[in-house]
Design an enzyme around this catalytic site. Structure first.
Site, PDB file in Angstrom:
ATOM      1  N   ALA A   1      47.929 123.475  12.192  1.00 17.90           N
ATOM      2  CA  ALA A   1      47.851 122.128  11.626  1.00 17.90           C
ATOM      3  C   ALA A   1      47.746 121.113  12.755  1.00 17.90           C
ATOM      4  O   ALA A   1      48.759 120.660  13.307  1.00 17.90           O
ATOM      5  CB  ALA A   1      49.077 121.851  10.753  1.00 17.90           C
TER       6      ALA A   1
ATOM      7  N   GLY B   1      35.374 122.085  17.608  1.00 17.85           N
ATOM      8  CA  GLY B   1      34.687 121.145  18.499  1.00 17.85           C
ATOM      9  C   GLY B   1      33.223 121.027  18.136  1.00 17.85           C
ATOM     10  O   GLY B   1      32.509 122.029  18.062  1.00 17.85           O
TER      11      GLY B   1
ATOM     12  N   GLU C   1      43.961 115.459  11.769  1.00 22.15           N
ATOM     13  CA  GLU C   1      44.457 114.425  10.861  1.00 22.15           C
ATOM     14  C   GLU C   1      43.289 113.583  10.365  1.00 22.15           C
ATOM     15  O   GLU C   1      42.204 113.597  10.957  1.00 22.15           O
ATOM     16  CB  GLU C   1      45.503 113.568  11.577  1.00 22.15           C
ATOM     17  CG  GLU C   1      46.720 114.378  11.984  1.00 22.15           C
ATOM     18  CD  GLU C   1      47.816 113.530  12.595  1.00 22.15           C
ATOM     19  OE1 GLU C   1      47.661 112.279  12.662  1.00 22.15           O
ATOM     20  OE2 GLU C   1      48.840 114.111  13.008  1.00 22.15           O
TER      21      GLU C   1
ATOM     22  N   GLU D   1      39.543 130.218  21.418  1.00 23.47           N
ATOM     23  CA  GLU D   1      39.161 129.789  20.078  1.00 23.47           C
ATOM     24  C   GLU D   1      37.649 129.624  19.979  1.00 23.47           C
ATOM     25  O   GLU D   1      37.019 130.061  18.995  1.00 23.47           O
ATOM     26  CB  GLU D   1      39.853 128.476  19.731  1.00 23.47           C
ATOM     27  CG  GLU D   1      39.451 127.929  18.366  1.00 23.47           C
ATOM     28  CD  GLU D   1      40.128 126.619  18.023  1.00 23.47           C
ATOM     29  OE1 GLU D   1      39.760 126.030  16.981  1.00 23.47           O
ATOM     30  OE2 GLU D   1      41.014 126.174  18.776  1.00 23.47           O
TER      31      GLU D   1
END
Length: 386
Positions: A127, A365, A130, A243
């Protein structure tokens, strides 16, 4: 035919064969239901856990296999995308979120968090994002206040993968007034004040549940803090290379499947008395794409080996993610075009793949951010040229 994968050894191909048989038998038949209901069954993670296919890197004392060779994860993703669905985010569980627990947990924390994750009883999510921050992680507003015997977390997150079925979330929250002063906290299903917001509807990836998470005075035990409470931004930056490598693996695996689906279609579908694939345009377009896929695969495989040796740079990971996601987009677009009107129908897999692929140039990204990272690595940042 794609050229031989010289970086893979016999044991990797044996693992591929075992994973393929499991995925075909146990999970491939569930994909249509997953896409219709908007999430993967939690039981799918339990089945993966029973086969030892989650958190392959986890030490045996925590129930894992202790396999840190990224080639096994690569093979598993390739087979999972081919035989199930790219929206089955077990790779996020194992290699996007799991590494935070691996790198930052104390032995006591590992003993708590890793065994259920290895078994698939807990499903991991991260998480960070936002509503008003996107890729600007340093600008998050979710706040954690040290209350002495616990942390009090308030805020909200959005676009969270595994947000509906997930049970355990590594959550980024500001711990001070500094822009980059962030802590990482493990927030678990059932904690008072923690709830899920909307199950978000998306353009693609319907099998991958994406949700809002809400933190309303969530009391987080001190033992759920990962590492230093002011180093979260640095921790996140450290994990981004892996990632983005995993994202590149998914993108190129998806593109390879799209190529195969399209090749099969144009061999069978006829127009003007001959197979669509017999037209020069079809041959040339597919030949060009075959060359691009093979070139990207060779580089990706090399980057996997560099990641194994802990030598993959952030710039290389960004370039890899950029290239593979762009090729994925080009391939699914070509696939739809080669299918003609059928490619626009959701009953054909290529239509679903087209929808699913679009997010790859945004998550982990955006392509624009990847170009910024690559450019700064070339000494072309604003500070470099002043």
């Amino acid at each position: 035919m794609a050229f031989p994968r010289v970086h893979l050894e016999e044991e990797h191909e044996m693992f591929r064969d075992s994973a393929r048989k499991f995925l075909q038998k146990e999970l491939s038949g569930d994909v249509e239901r997953w896409r219709a209901q908007g999430h993967v069954d939690r039981e799918a993670f339990l089945k993966m856990g029973e086969q030892g296919l989650l958190l392959l890197w986890a030490e045996e004392q925590y129930g894992g296999l202790g396999i840190r060779d990224l080639r096994y994860e690569q093979v598993l993703i390739e087979e999972s995308i081919r035989w199930t669905d790219i929206g089955f985010f077990h790779n996020a569980h194992s290699k996007l979120v799991g590494p935070y627990l691996d790198r930052l947990c104390t032995p006591e924390q590992k003993a708590r968090f890793l065994p259920p994750a290895v078994r698939g009883e807990s499903i991991l999510g991260i998480a960070m994002t936002e509503p008003n921050t996107g890729s600007d992680l340093a600008g998050i507003r979710t706040k954690a206040v040290d209350m002495g015997d616990h942390w009090l977390v308030n805020g909200a997150k959005t676009f969270i993968s595994n947000g509906i079925i997930g049970t355990t979330f590594v959550t980024a929250a500001k711990t001070g007034d500094g822009r980059g002063q962030i802590g990482l906290f493990v927030i678990e299903e059932g904690m008072e004040g923690f709830s899920r917001g909307r199950h978000l509807k998306k353009f693609g990836l319907p099998a991958q549940d994406t949700a809002e998470l809400i933190f309303d005075n969530v009391k987080v035990p001190k033992e759920n803090l990962l590492g230093d409470p002011g180093m979260g931004f640095a921790y996140m930056s450290e994990c981004l290379a892996v990632e983005r490598t995993m994202s590149a693996i998914s993108s190129l695996s998806h593109a390879q499947v799209a190529f195969d689906v399209t090749l099969e279609f144009i061999k069978d579908r006829r127009a003007f008395g001959r197979p669509v694939g017999a037209f020069q345009n079809s041959r040339f377009k597919m030949a060009e794409m075959r060359a691009r896929l093979d070139a990207a695969q060779a580089w990706l495989d090399q980057c996997v080996m560099l990641a194994n040796a802990d030598r993959l740079t952030p710039e290389d990971a960004a370039a890899l993610k950029l290239l593979c996601s762009e090729i994925q987009g080009d391939m699914v677009d070509l696939g739809v075009q080669m299918h003609g009107g059928a490619g626009y129908m959701e009953e054909y897999r290529i239509c679903q793949m087209y929808q699913d692929a679009r997010i790859s140039r945004i998550y982990a990204g955006t392509s624009e951010i990847m170009k910024e990272i690559i450019g700064r690595g070339l000494g072309l940042g604003e500070k470099d040229l002043r």
